[in-house]
Design a protein around this motif. Structure first.
Motif, PDB file in Angstrom:
ATOM      1  N   GLN A  81      40.212  -9.016 -28.870  1.00 13.44           N
ATOM      2  CA  GLN A  81      39.160  -8.979 -29.885  1.00 13.44           C
ATOM      3  C   GLN A  81      39.403  -7.835 -30.873  1.00 13.44           C
ATOM      4  N   VAL A  82      39.837  -6.692 -30.357  1.00 18.80           N
ATOM      5  CA  VAL A  82      40.121  -5.544 -31.224  1.00 18.80           C
ATOM      6  C   VAL A  82      41.276  -5.876 -32.164  1.00 18.80           C
ATOM      7  N   LYS A  83      42.298  -6.557 -31.653  1.00 18.18           N
ATOM      8  CA  LYS A  83      43.438  -6.926 -32.485  1.00 18.18           C
ATOM      9  C   LYS A  83      43.032  -7.847 -33.631  1.00 18.18           C
ATOM     10  N   ALA A  84      41.960  -8.601 -33.446  1.00 19.19           N
ATOM     11  CA  ALA A  84      41.503  -9.542 -34.475  1.00 19.19           C
ATOM     12  C   ALA A  84      40.694  -8.863 -35.580  1.00 19.19           C
ATOM     13  N   LEU A  85      40.335  -7.595 -35.394  1.00 22.06           N
ATOM     14  CA  LEU A  85      39.574  -6.872 -36.411  1.00 22.06           C
ATOM     15  C   LEU A  85      40.443  -6.529 -37.608  1.00 22.06           C
ATOM     16  N   THR A  86      39.796  -6.260 -38.732  1.00 21.62           N
ATOM     17  CA  THR A  86      40.532  -5.781 -39.902  1.00 21.62           C
ATOM     18  C   THR A  86      41.028  -4.365 -39.605  1.00 21.62           C
ATOM     19  N   PRO A  87      42.002  -3.864 -40.347  1.00 18.51           N
ATOM     20  CA  PRO A  87      42.465  -2.494 -40.115  1.00 18.51           C
ATOM     21  C   PRO A  87      41.331  -1.464 -40.190  1.00 18.51           C
ATOM     22  N   GLU A  88      40.412  -1.651 -41.123  1.00 19.66           N
ATOM     23  CA  GLU A  88      39.304  -0.714 -41.255  1.00 19.66           C
ATOM     24  C   GLU A  88      38.377  -0.790 -40.038  1.00 19.66           C
ATOM     25  N   GLU A  89      38.129  -2.001 -39.562  1.00 16.37           N
ATOM     26  CA  GLU A  89      37.275  -2.161 -38.380  1.00 16.37           C
ATOM     27  C   GLU A  89      37.940  -1.566 -37.146  1.00 16.37           C
ATOM     28  N   GLU A 148      36.856   6.447 -46.708  1.00 16.97           N
ATOM     29  CA  GLU A 148      36.605   6.232 -48.144  1.00 16.97           C
ATOM     30  C   GLU A 148      37.894   5.911 -48.887  1.00 16.97           C
ATOM     31  N   ARG A 149      38.990   6.611 -48.553  1.00 18.17           N
ATOM     32  CA  ARG A 149      40.271   6.321 -49.206  1.00 18.17           C
ATOM     33  C   ARG A 149      40.768   4.923 -48.852  1.00 18.17           C
ATOM     34  N   LEU A 150      40.559   4.505 -47.601  1.00 21.33           N
ATOM     35  CA  LEU A 150      40.912   3.135 -47.212  1.00 21.33           C
ATOM     36  C   LEU A 150      40.066   2.124 -47.966  1.00 21.33           C
ATOM     37  N   ASP A 151      38.758   2.368 -48.005  1.00 17.27           N
ATOM     38  CA  ASP A 151      37.835   1.438 -48.676  1.00 17.27           C
ATOM     39  C   ASP A 151      38.132   1.303 -50.162  1.00 17.27           C
ATOM     40  N   SER A 152      38.525   2.402 -50.796  1.00 19.07           N
ATOM     41  CA  SER A 152      38.782   2.379 -52.243  1.00 19.07           C
ATOM     42  C   SER A 152      40.158   1.819 -52.580  1.00 19.07           C
ATOM     43  N   GLY A 153      41.016   1.679 -51.577  1.00 18.50           N
ATOM     44  CA  GLY A 153      42.370   1.205 -51.823  1.00 18.50           C
ATOM     45  C   GLY A 153      43.327   2.318 -52.198  1.00 18.50           C
ATOM     46  N   GLU A 154      42.832   3.562 -52.214  1.00 13.94           N
ATOM     47  CA  GLU A 154      43.674   4.710 -52.547  1.00 13.94           C
ATOM     48  C   GLU A 154      44.811   4.861 -51.543  1.00 13.94           C
ATOM     49  N   THR A 155      44.542   4.509 -50.319  1.00 14.22           N
ATOM     50  CA  THR A 155      45.546   4.558 -49.263  1.00 14.22           C
ATOM     51  C   THR A 155      45.465   3.280 -48.455  1.00 14.22           C
ATOM     52  N   GLN A 156      46.533   2.972 -47.754  1.00 12.79           N
ATOM     53  CA  GLN A 156      46.566   1.768 -46.941  1.00 12.79           C
ATOM     54  C   GLN A 156      46.907   2.131 -45.504  1.00 12.79           C
ATOM     55  N   ALA A 157      46.348   1.358 -44.590  1.00 10.92           N
ATOM     56  CA  ALA A 157      46.634   1.565 -43.181  1.00 10.92           C
ATOM     57  C   ALA A 157      48.080   1.155 -42.892  1.00 10.92           C
TER      58      ALA A 157
END
Length: 77
Positions: free
Chosen positions: A10-18, A49-58
């Motif tokens: 289930q965790v693997k199915a989450l988005t990177p942010e989740e 916040e940086r992930l949410d804004s797209g400033e950085t990527q996971a």
């Protein structure tokens, strides 16, 4: 499949942010006395916040571990 394996799927199915949010919450769920310091809470918020804004990527964990292994190999040769 065990309950733990099911949870991992289930965790693997989450988005990177989740997934990032989930892993931040795991220690406090495992030990009710655990609490992040103010500095770490603020740093975590900045990173989200940086992930949410797209400033950085996971970066996928498999890529991180590969890079770390390469760095370790380079220093031990």
């Amino acid at each position: 499949m065990t309950r733990v394996q099911e949870l991992l799927e289930q965790v693997k199915a989450l988005t990177p942010e989740e997934r990032a949010e989930f892993w931040l919450l795991v220690p406090s769920a495992a030990d009710g006395d655990f609490e992040l310091s103010t500095d770490w809470r603020e740093e975590t918020q900045r990173r989200v916040e940086r992930l949410d804004s797209g400033e950085t990527q996971a970066v996928p964990w498999v890529d991180v571990t590969h890079r770390l292994r390469e760095r370790i190999r380079a220093h031990t040769d």
